[in-house]
Design a protein around this motif. Structure first.
Motif, mmCIF file in Angstrom:
data_model
loop_
_atom_site.group_PDB
_atom_site.id
_atom_site.type_symbol
_atom_site.label_atom_id
_atom_site.label_comp_id
_atom_site.label_asym_id
_atom_site.label_seq_id
_atom_site.Cartn_x
_atom_site.Cartn_y
_atom_site.Cartn_z
ATOM 1 N N UNK A 29 0.834 -1.207 0.000
ATOM 2 C CA UNK A 29 0.000 0.000 0.000
ATOM 3 C C UNK A 29 0.867 1.255 0.000
ATOM 4 N N UNK A 30 1.042 1.906 -1.141
ATOM 5 C CA UNK A 30 1.642 3.246 -1.125
ATOM 6 C C UNK A 30 0.606 4.237 -0.582
ATOM 7 N N UNK A 31 1.004 5.039 0.378
ATOM 8 C CA UNK A 31 0.087 5.986 1.018
ATOM 9 C C UNK A 31 0.501 7.400 0.609
ATOM 10 N N UNK A 32 -0.364 8.070 -0.117
ATOM 11 C CA UNK A 32 -0.053 9.386 -0.668
ATOM 12 C C UNK A 32 -0.254 10.448 0.413
ATOM 13 N N UNK A 33 0.760 11.280 0.617
ATOM 14 C CA UNK A 33 0.680 12.323 1.631
ATOM 15 C C UNK A 33 1.009 13.677 1.009
ATOM 16 N N UNK A 90 0.399 -12.988 16.830
ATOM 17 C CA UNK A 90 -0.273 -11.960 16.042
ATOM 18 C C UNK A 90 0.540 -11.707 14.784
ATOM 19 N N UNK A 91 -0.138 -11.487 13.693
ATOM 20 C CA UNK A 91 0.552 -11.119 12.453
ATOM 21 C C UNK A 91 0.873 -9.633 12.506
ATOM 22 N N UNK A 92 2.138 -9.306 12.335
ATOM 23 C CA UNK A 92 2.591 -7.919 12.384
ATOM 24 C C UNK A 92 2.618 -7.337 10.979
ATOM 25 N N UNK A 93 2.062 -6.153 10.848
ATOM 26 C CA UNK A 93 2.142 -5.434 9.584
ATOM 27 C C UNK A 93 2.774 -4.076 9.866
ATOM 28 N N UNK A 94 3.900 -3.799 9.211
ATOM 29 C CA UNK A 94 4.631 -2.562 9.465
ATOM 30 C C UNK A 94 4.295 -1.505 8.418
ATOM 31 N N UNK A 149 8.613 -8.129 6.941
ATOM 32 C CA UNK A 149 7.738 -7.828 5.807
ATOM 33 C C UNK A 149 6.516 -8.753 5.801
ATOM 34 N N UNK A 150 6.723 -10.053 5.755
ATOM 35 C CA UNK A 150 5.628 -11.023 5.840
ATOM 36 C C UNK A 150 4.502 -10.748 4.844
ATOM 37 N N UNK A 151 4.863 -10.393 3.623
ATOM 38 C CA UNK A 151 3.858 -10.214 2.590
ATOM 39 C C UNK A 151 3.126 -8.899 2.635
ATOM 40 N N UNK A 152 3.387 -8.086 3.634
ATOM 41 C CA UNK A 152 2.628 -6.846 3.798
ATOM 42 C C UNK A 152 3.571 -5.664 3.934
ATOM 43 N N UNK A 153 3.239 -4.598 3.260
ATOM 44 C CA UNK A 153 4.069 -3.400 3.315
ATOM 45 C C UNK A 153 3.197 -2.181 3.071
ATOM 46 N N UNK A 173 10.285 -6.368 -4.245
ATOM 47 C CA UNK A 173 10.991 -6.380 -2.961
ATOM 48 C C UNK A 173 10.153 -7.035 -1.880
ATOM 49 N N UNK A 174 8.846 -6.788 -1.885
ATOM 50 C CA UNK A 174 7.972 -7.391 -0.873
ATOM 51 C C UNK A 174 7.951 -8.905 -1.019
ATOM 52 N N UNK A 175 7.837 -9.383 -2.238
ATOM 53 C CA UNK A 175 7.820 -10.826 -2.477
ATOM 54 C C UNK A 175 9.153 -11.453 -2.062
ATOM 55 N N UNK A 176 10.259 -10.836 -2.452
ATOM 56 C CA UNK A 176 11.579 -11.387 -2.112
ATOM 57 C C UNK A 176 11.815 -11.371 -0.607
#
Length: 952
Positions: A168-172, A641-645, A672-676, A705-708
């Motif tokens: 998820x790119x978050x536009x700011x 718990x699954x951590x998402x950073x 990372x665990x698949x989530x970014x 990069x997330x997949x790797x």
């Protein structure tokens, strides 16, 4: 252990004078091979620069053209030691601001055109590699899948790791991104024309016509104001953020999601990736009220409604085009499925003509579109609908949610495939189906964010008004947690419509109620997160949850529910150090653990790159973040718990910037665990996402990069990294001390910083909607990270991206060559350390102590000026020397050929902008105040931000 009492050597005065006298571009060399490779780039730059020069001569006059051309020649003369900066600076002394304005605009427009040429050159080089059949490049999806194939992972392993994959790119918003839509559009038109010039065999007449077209666009660019005269509002920032959807995201994101899913399905046929859409979009614009008093309930409603309006219009436009394309006749197409016929026959308004039984696909699309119109009418009102279609919308049954919409599109897809028309289904319909999966009816998730101090103040008021606690602020942490836990397990609200509350409390509650309204209208994905800035404790997290409860978003009970996740943001080095303990303690509360379980058993945590850097400096902040991630991964694992950073990165290296691909691979194991999720800001958004080709490349690098990082061991430290971690504990502490000695302990440092940079002008010159400080103080701790970094960038010191590293490394190594060998080994094999050093080297390459010295002359106190500037130059030289020892090269850009060519080719063009900015700041601060000089200073800031490409 490292030595702790020594003082790093200070270069002698002659060495400092040499550092000031030598432009950094002189330290960068491009060999003959590099020149050959960049000849097409230099041709494009010369071509565009020549057209711009023609425009300037014709429309600004010969005198202005000569001043621009003489400035350009002087700038290059400085590189070759044929001219001095005094020569160039003298051209601007005594000239009227009205004479300097077109020169500033000339070099700013040149920077825009040079950016465009560089992007096209990178695109050209990629195409050359692809046509040659070269191995897949790093950061590409093909490269990532090649690595997975080499690893021999099973279908089950890949499926399990990527089951909830999400990027998820978050536009700011960002104060350096002030370009207007007209400028943005002109750049895109020039880009398309330059592509034609590059790829097409043109006749002389065609080439002349194309040059005339490009020249016309440059003329429009020249005569279009680059910046607004009034201060940006949040409404402006909302519009700016949404423009990237039409420019690239609508085309690129659905296509890329389809491609990733198809590639995974082909490589791992026994795994099920059917529902995967890895990329979705987020936004902070209109929801981030930390330090921004202009974010109100009305703004939240505007932001969420504007996003929904944009995606509704996109869906409706695509359905209109799909209706035109799907002209398949029942007389020629077999079989027509029963589900398709039923879809076309239902939900069509009474009296509305349909295409009849002969064109069943058009009938189905008409039915679907009428329901989307009805949904738009219900959630957004009549304004979003063409007046001619309002009756259709009013008499149709609206979709309850995007899943219903997608289900009907699936019916059309299945009917096409039943008739062996998969190629048609795989075109626009497939893109629309993926767009509905990705964007829904909400477009992007709008995060809420507020500072923990504000939460505490308002919660104290609410508890007092409700008679629960007269003095919440006086309670210690255990008492606060006990009280808040009691309230969060009770259904009783603390307020009522007639509550007599302060303006602050009314405003804060209004914002969360507006967020609840957005969730109700556009679905739970419309507001996914509530982020707590400066989160330091369990009570900070619970206070935010109490806000959500008052708005009806959090519902207590045996199985508590809340569609919005509470996300702690750990920002300072101390808070990063304590973050895992805070998370563990919060998850130890039964009701909160039940809530997380109900939210998919996922806890998101945000990491602050900016304030940690401002707090402790570059190396200390980077290591604190790495250590925090290790601790958080462990805490989440122990809590099951699954951590998402969520990485709060800025554009500059001092705020976590740098190549995203390398940064993600440099994360510690399990982070990372698949989530970014990561923030994308300001001119970085334009650089990455202004048009589809660059957007595709940059989003692909995030996915790769997330997949790797999820599936491969990328740390490179083997089974026992403890020694490396201990070494960096020592190095980080030494770096923090060196940084603090300057920033936090040097008397007069704040005065030096304020005077030697355009800090005060950033706040005064209508740049961005947000104030430069959270509070009305002059303390560094209260200053927002963007103006802190932007100020140092403008004056070319770039201090947040390197200061303290040289001292730390020099002191830690001492006379022990074995320690140097260890750092060289880490640099070679540990992606984290290599990324830290590479990013630092890029910053050093963009710094320039000679230009910084001219800004230092703005400091009136001579003793303070010499004392602080000498410390900065000494550390700058020391850091370059230590980098050279570790990397084994004095070439700061040895590992980034593209940036090296960019710096070498166009950094001389920054000289005039910097020197004119210094001249204008002198005049402005001496009392020469007018709208014109303010605008001129703002233009120099914008020009430098554009040219440097990652400035804030």
């Amino acid at each position: 252990m490292a030595a702790t009492g020594s003082t790093p050597d200070t270069p002698n005065p002659a060495a400092i004078e040499q550092a000031i006298a030598t432009p950094m571009v002189e330290r960068i060399s491009v060999d003959d091979t590099g020149r050959v490779l960049t000849e097409p780039l230099r041709d494009d730059i010369r071509y565009l620069g020549g057209l711009l020069g023609d425009v300037i001569r014709a429309h600004a006059g010969e005198e202005t053209f000569r001043l621009v051309e003489d400035s350009r020649q002087d700038a290059f003369g400085i590189r070759y030691a044929d001219r001095t900066r005094d020569d160039l600076a003298a051209r601007y002394v005594g000239r009227g601001v009205s004479d300097l304005m077109p020169v500033i605009r000339a070099f700013t427009n040149f920077a825009l055109l040079a950016n465009l040429a560089e992007d096209l050159h990178r695109e050209r080089r990629r195409r050359i590699h692809l046509r040659a059949g070269d191995p897949a490049q790093p950061s590409s999806l093909a490269g990532a899948f090649a690595k997975l194939a080499d690893a021999g992972l099973s279908d089950a392993e890949v499926a399990a790791a990527l089951v909830d994959a999400e990027v998820v790119p978050v536009i700011t918003a960002h104060p350096t991104e002030t370009r207007r839509r007209s400028v943005f559009d002109a750049q895109n038109r020039i880009t398309e024309l330059m592509r034609i010039r590059s790829r097409t065999e043109l006749t002389p007449a065609e080439e002349a016509a194309l040059s005339a077209d490009i020249g016309r666009q440059i003329l429009l660019l020249w005569q279009t104001a680059l910046i607004r005269l009034r201060r940006l509002t949040i409404s402006d920032e909302i519009v700016t953020g949404l423009r990237y959807y039409g420019a690239s995201f609508f085309d690129v994101v659905p296509a890329l999601n389809n491609d990733v899913r198809a590639a995974l399905a082909e490589a791992y046929p026994d795994a099920d990736f059917g529902g995967m859409s890895m990329i979705s979009m987020g936004s902070w614009i209109g929801g981030d009220r930390d330090g921004n008093p202009f974010v109100t309930a009305e703004v939240v409603t505007e932001a969420s409604s504007s996003a929904a309006r944009a995606v509704m219009r996109y869906h409706l436009d695509q359905l209109t085009t799909l209706h035109q394309e799907l002209s398949l006749s029942a007389r020629l197409f077999r079989p027509v499925t029963e589900a398709l016929t039923e879809l076309g026959a239902h939900h069509v308004p009474a009296g509305e003509p349909v295409d009849g039984d002969d064109e069943p696909f058009r009938s189905a699309v008409t039915a679907v579109r009428s329901r989307v119109l009805a949904r738009a009418l219900v959630t957004l009102g009549e304004d979003v609908i063409d007046p001619a279609e309002r009756d259709i919308a009013a008499s149709s049954v609206p979709y309850d949610d995007a899943d219903e919409f997608l289900a009907d599109l699936d019916v059309i897809d299945e009917a096409l495939r039943a008739g062996s028309d998969a190629s048609i289904a795989d075109d626009r319909l497939a893109a629309l189906r993926e767009a509905v999966r990705t964007f829904g009816f909400h477009l992007s998730g709008l995060d809420m964010r507020q500072n923990s101090e504000t939460h505490e103040e308002v919660v104290a008021e609410l508890l007092a008004w409700a008679g629960v606690c007269d003095d919440y602020a006086a309670l210690d942490e255990p008492a606060r947690v006990e009280l808040l836990s009691r309230e969060l397990t009770s259904r009783r609200p603390l307020t009522s419509p007639d509550a007599d509350l302060s303006d602050l409390a009314i405003k804060e509650l209004g914002v969360v109620h507006a967020a609840a309204g957005a969730v109700d209208r556009f679905g739970p994905r419309a507001v996914p997160n509530y982020i707590i800035s400066m989160c330091t404790s369990v009570s900070d997290m619970l206070e935010a949850l109490l806000f959500l409860k008052e708005a009806g978003l959090y519902v207590p009970g045996a199985t508590p529910s809340c569609s919005v996740r509470v996300v702690p943001l750990f920002e300072t080095i101390e808070d990063l150090r304590d973050g895992a303990a805070t998370l563990t303690a919060t998850l130890g509360l039964d009701f909160y653990r039940d809530l997380v379980r109900a939210q998919g058993n996922t806890q998101e945590v945000m990491l602050g790159y900016s304030d940690s850097n401002k707090d402790g400096g570059y190396l200390a902040a980077n290591w604190a973040l790495y250590r925090a991630e290790l601790d958080l991964v462990k805490a989440a694992r122990e809590a099951d718990v699954r951590l998402q950073l969520f990485h709060g990165r800025g554009g500059t290296v001092g705020r976590g910037g740098g190549p995203s691909y390398d940064a993600i691979l440099a994360q510690p194991p399990g982070a990372v665990q698949g989530a970014l999720r990561l923030t994308e800001q300001g001119e970085i958004i334009a650089a990455k996402y202004a048009e589809p080709v660059s957007a595709r490349r940059n989003l692909e690098s995030l996915l790769a990069a997330t997949i790797e990082s999820t599936l491969l061991d990328t740390e490179g430290l083997g089974d026992d990294p403890a020694e490396a971690y201990a070494d960096f504990d020592e190095l980080a502490e030494l770096a923090r001390r060196a940084y603090s000695a300057l920033v936090h302990e040097t008397p007069g440092f704040v005065e030096y910083f304020t005077a030697s940079t355009p800090l005060s002008e950033i706040g005064a010159l209508n740049i961005g909607s947000r104030p430069t400080s959270r509070k009305q103080t002059t303390a560094i701790t209260d200053l927002r990270a963007i103006p802190w970094v932007l100020s140092w960038t403008q004056c070319r010191v770039m201090l947040p991206g390197w200061y303290g590293v040289g001292s730390a490394v020099q002191e830690w190594i001492g006379a022990d060559e074995r320690r140097l060998a260890k750092l060289q080994d880490y640099y070679e094999n540990w992606p984290f350390f290599r990324s830290v050093m590479s990013n630092m080297a890029q910053v050093l390459a963009k710094s320039d102590m000679g230009l910084a010295h001219r800004y230092a002359q703005l400091v009136d106190d001579e003793d303070l000026r010499e004392r602080v500037f000498t410390m900065i130059v000494a550390e700058h030289e020391r850091t370059i020397a230590m980098y050279t020892k570790i990397a084994g090269t004095s070439d700061l850009l040895a590992d980034n050929a593209a940036l090296k060519r960019s710096v070498y080719n166009r950094f001389p063009y920054l000289e005039p902008l910097n020197l004119m900015q210094v001249e204008l700041l002198k005049r402005f601060r001496s009392g020469e105040d007018s709208p014109l000089i303010r605008r001129a200073i703002q233009l120099t800031m914008n020009g430098l931000a554009t040219a440097l490409r990652n400035s804030g």
